[in-house]
Scaffold this active site. Sequence first.
Site, PDB file in Angstrom:
ATOM      1  N   GLN A  39       0.795  -1.204   0.006  1.00 26.48           N
ATOM      2  CA  GLN A  39       0.049  -0.083   0.108  1.00 26.48           C
ATOM      3  C   GLN A  39       0.953   1.428  -0.064  1.00 26.48           C
ATOM      4  O   GLN A  39       0.634   2.338  -0.785  1.00 26.48           O
ATOM      5  CB  GLN A  39      -0.787  -0.112   1.269  1.00 26.48           C
ATOM      6  N   ASP A  61      -1.395   1.414  -4.255  1.00 22.79           N
ATOM      7  CA  ASP A  61      -2.394   1.914  -3.387  1.00 22.79           C
ATOM      8  C   ASP A  61      -3.652   1.642  -4.111  1.00 22.79           C
ATOM      9  O   ASP A  61      -4.195   2.340  -5.288  1.00 22.79           O
ATOM     10  CB  ASP A  61      -2.225   3.209  -3.103  1.00 22.79           C
ATOM     11  N   ILE A  89      -7.180  -7.513   0.682  1.00 25.76           N
ATOM     12  CA  ILE A  89      -7.301  -5.988   1.241  1.00 25.76           C
ATOM     13  C   ILE A  89      -8.581  -5.478   1.573  1.00 25.76           C
ATOM     14  O   ILE A  89      -9.505  -5.934   0.932  1.00 25.76           O
ATOM     15  CB  ILE A  89      -6.783  -5.134  -0.260  1.00 25.76           C
ATOM     16  N   TYR A 152     -18.599  -5.408  13.316  1.00 25.68           N
ATOM     17  CA  TYR A 152     -18.235  -5.744  12.271  1.00 25.68           C
ATOM     18  C   TYR A 152     -18.580  -4.884  11.319  1.00 25.68           C
ATOM     19  O   TYR A 152     -18.416  -4.336  10.148  1.00 25.68           O
ATOM     20  CB  TYR A 152     -18.203  -7.224  11.660  1.00 25.68           C
ATOM     21  N   LYS A 159     -18.403  -6.702   2.715  1.00 25.76           N
ATOM     22  CA  LYS A 159     -17.720  -8.018   2.410  1.00 25.76           C
ATOM     23  C   LYS A 159     -18.969  -8.663   1.460  1.00 25.76           C
ATOM     24  O   LYS A 159     -18.768  -9.355   0.595  1.00 25.76           O
ATOM     25  CB  LYS A 159     -17.557  -8.974   3.435  1.00 25.76           C
ATOM     26  N   LYS A 189      -6.111 -12.874  14.391  1.00 27.16           N
ATOM     27  CA  LYS A 189      -5.533 -11.570  14.911  1.00 27.16           C
ATOM     28  C   LYS A 189      -4.789 -11.082  13.879  1.00 27.16           C
ATOM     29  O   LYS A 189      -3.472 -11.597  13.685  1.00 27.16           O
ATOM     30  CB  LYS A 189      -4.995 -11.603  16.315  1.00 27.16           C
ATOM     31  N   LEU A 191      -3.746  -6.767  11.705  1.00 31.58           N
ATOM     32  CA  LEU A 191      -3.787  -5.625  11.727  1.00 31.58           C
ATOM     33  C   LEU A 191      -5.237  -5.030  11.355  1.00 31.58           C
ATOM     34  O   LEU A 191      -5.730  -4.224  12.222  1.00 31.58           O
ATOM     35  CB  LEU A 191      -2.799  -4.663  10.680  1.00 31.58           C
ATOM     36  N   ALA A 192      -5.694  -5.661  10.416  1.00 29.92           N
ATOM     37  CA  ALA A 192      -7.070  -5.427  10.058  1.00 29.92           C
ATOM     38  C   ALA A 192      -8.096  -5.517  11.115  1.00 29.92           C
ATOM     39  O   ALA A 192      -8.737  -4.727  11.279  1.00 29.92           O
ATOM     40  CB  ALA A 192      -7.398  -5.964   8.800  1.00 29.92           C
TER      41      ALA A 192
HETATM   42  P1  NAD Z   1      -3.855  -6.990   7.285  1.00 32.28           P
HETATM   43  O1  NAD Z   1      -3.940  -5.821   7.975  1.00 32.28           O
HETATM   44  O2  NAD Z   1      -2.674  -7.813   7.574  1.00 32.28           O
HETATM   45  O3  NAD Z   1      -3.916  -6.762   5.680  1.00 32.28           O
HETATM   46  C1  NAD Z   1      -4.788  -5.988   5.214  1.00 32.28           C
HETATM   47  C2  NAD Z   1      -3.994  -5.294   4.165  1.00 32.28           C
HETATM   48  O4  NAD Z   1      -4.891  -4.350   3.275  1.00 32.28           O
HETATM   49  C3  NAD Z   1      -2.936  -4.654   4.344  1.00 32.28           C
HETATM   50  O5  NAD Z   1      -1.652  -5.238   3.641  1.00 32.28           O
HETATM   51  C4  NAD Z   1      -2.945  -3.326   3.939  1.00 32.28           C
HETATM   52  O6  NAD Z   1      -1.863  -2.664   3.504  1.00 32.28           O
HETATM   53  C5  NAD Z   1      -3.892  -3.501   2.858  1.00 32.28           C
HETATM   54  N1  NAD Z   1      -4.652  -2.114   2.295  1.00 32.28           N
HETATM   55  C6  NAD Z   1      -5.604  -1.391   3.115  1.00 32.28           C
HETATM   56  N2  NAD Z   1      -6.021  -0.473   2.394  1.00 32.28           N
HETATM   57  C7  NAD Z   1      -5.060  -0.405   1.249  1.00 32.28           C
HETATM   58  C8  NAD Z   1      -5.144   0.546  -0.089  1.00 32.28           C
HETATM   59  N3  NAD Z   1      -5.505   1.580  -0.172  1.00 32.28           N
HETATM   60  N4  NAD Z   1      -4.080   0.224  -0.947  1.00 32.28           N
HETATM   61  C9  NAD Z   1      -3.687  -1.211  -0.823  1.00 32.28           C
HETATM   62  N5  NAD Z   1      -3.328  -2.016   0.305  1.00 32.28           N
HETATM   63  C10 NAD Z   1      -4.287  -1.600   1.175  1.00 32.28           C
HETATM   64  O7  NAD Z   1      -5.349  -8.028   7.705  1.00 32.28           O
HETATM   65  P2  NAD Z   1      -5.725  -9.457   7.037  1.00 32.28           P
HETATM   66  O8  NAD Z   1      -6.737  -9.744   8.178  1.00 32.28           O
HETATM   67  O9  NAD Z   1      -4.638 -10.398   6.545  1.00 32.28           O
HETATM   68  O10 NAD Z   1      -6.668  -8.824   5.807  1.00 32.28           O
HETATM   69  C11 NAD Z   1      -6.488  -9.449   4.703  1.00 32.28           C
HETATM   70  C12 NAD Z   1      -8.101  -9.731   4.031  1.00 32.28           C
HETATM   71  O11 NAD Z   1      -8.512 -10.913   4.850  1.00 32.28           O
HETATM   72  C13 NAD Z   1      -8.857  -8.545   4.317  1.00 32.28           C
HETATM   73  O12 NAD Z   1      -9.728  -8.528   3.049  1.00 32.28           O
HETATM   74  C14 NAD Z   1      -9.672  -8.890   5.242  1.00 32.28           C
HETATM   75  O13 NAD Z   1     -10.787  -8.402   5.661  1.00 32.28           O
HETATM   76  C15 NAD Z   1      -9.642 -10.590   5.132  1.00 32.28           C
HETATM   77  N6  NAD Z   1      -9.983 -11.196   6.240  1.00 32.28           N
HETATM   78  C16 NAD Z   1      -9.436 -11.249   7.591  1.00 32.28           C
HETATM   79  C17 NAD Z   1      -9.865 -11.988   8.686  1.00 32.28           C
HETATM   80  C18 NAD Z   1      -9.269 -11.934   9.747  1.00 32.28           C
HETATM   81  O14 NAD Z   1      -9.916 -12.527  10.607  1.00 32.28           O
HETATM   82  N7  NAD Z   1      -7.992 -11.416   9.921  1.00 32.28           N
HETATM   83  C19 NAD Z   1     -11.081 -12.829   8.191  1.00 32.28           C
HETATM   84  C20 NAD Z   1     -11.829 -12.930   7.150  1.00 32.28           C
HETATM   85  C21 NAD Z   1     -11.088 -12.122   6.045  1.00 32.28           C
END
Ligand code: NAD
Length: 250
Positions: A39, A61, A89, A152, A159, A189, A191-192
């Site tokens: 990003q 981005d 993302i 959420y 989603k 767990k 960052l998101a």
């Molecule tokens: P994460 O924070 O590690 O990853 C989220 C990513 O989104 C980051 O790398 C961030 O830089 C990127 N991002 C945000 N805004 C952006 C932009 N403008 N341009 C480019 N990149 C951007 O968290 P995660 O949990 O690994 O999330 C990855 C995906 O998995 C997401 O879609 C999240 O909703 C989904 N997800 C997560 C969980 C969970 O419990 N962690 C469960 C189901 C789905």
Amino acid sequence: MFLENKKIVVMGVANSKSIAWGCAKALKAQGATLIYTYQNERMEKQLAKLASPEDLLLECDVASDESIRRAFATIEARFGQIDGLVHAIAYSKKEELGGNISDVSRDGYALAQDISSYSLLAVAKAAKPLLKAGSGVVTLTYMGSERAIPNYNVMGIAKAALEASVRYLAVEFGKVGVHVNAISAGAIKTLAVSGVDGYKGLIKESDSRTVDGEGVTIDEIGEVAAFLVSPLSAGVVGDVIYVDKGVHLT
Ligand code: NAD
């Protein structure tokens, strides 16, 4: 190694806890060459610590059409064609991930939709001319699209739109031999997730509902992503595959 000589784009590694990192490890284990997009500079520093010297790292981005265009123009110049894409993302302002959904702001709603749902369409459009027949596109979703998960909120709505986008894209891309699907991952767990009010309780509850009481791992999700980008899953089209160790069943 079913991804040998295949070039796969991985979008969304923020750190070693990221689901995209679990995907990257599984893709590598199957012999793929990886192209990471990040990003911003802060994410690049984290990613550089994890990536191998032979991997290509590019800024993308997804809030910017120009940034998406530049990233895929560079990928095309370097590799010509690609064999798959992982979109992991999402983003919402923290203040929208708690309280009453009816209090959501117009801006907050639009931002969550833009980054977490529209970005899949924008990225898919840029990648379409590069994707070889037999390629797979995979995105990450969560059960909050179908059920009202506490706090959420706006992300659950994003989603739901993302999953609908997967179905429409799957029909369009199927015509050029590219299969598009989503993984609905269990709560982990990252960052998101830490933006969601009371996320520790959400993860605890989720872990307690798996078939063995242990939460799903990013590695388990990555293995399924590797399958879904590969030609092995060419018959899986427009689907949402749960990788949550059974949480959605109970
Ligand atoms: P994460 O924070 O590690 O990853 C989220 C990513 O989104 C980051 O790398 C961030 O830089 C990127 N991002 C945000 N805004 C952006 C932009 N403008 N341009 C480019 N990149 C951007 O968290 P995660 O949990 O690994 O999330 C990855 C995906 O998995 C997401 O879609 C999240 O909703 C989904 N997800 C997560 C969980 C969970 O419990 N962690 C469960 C189901 C789905």
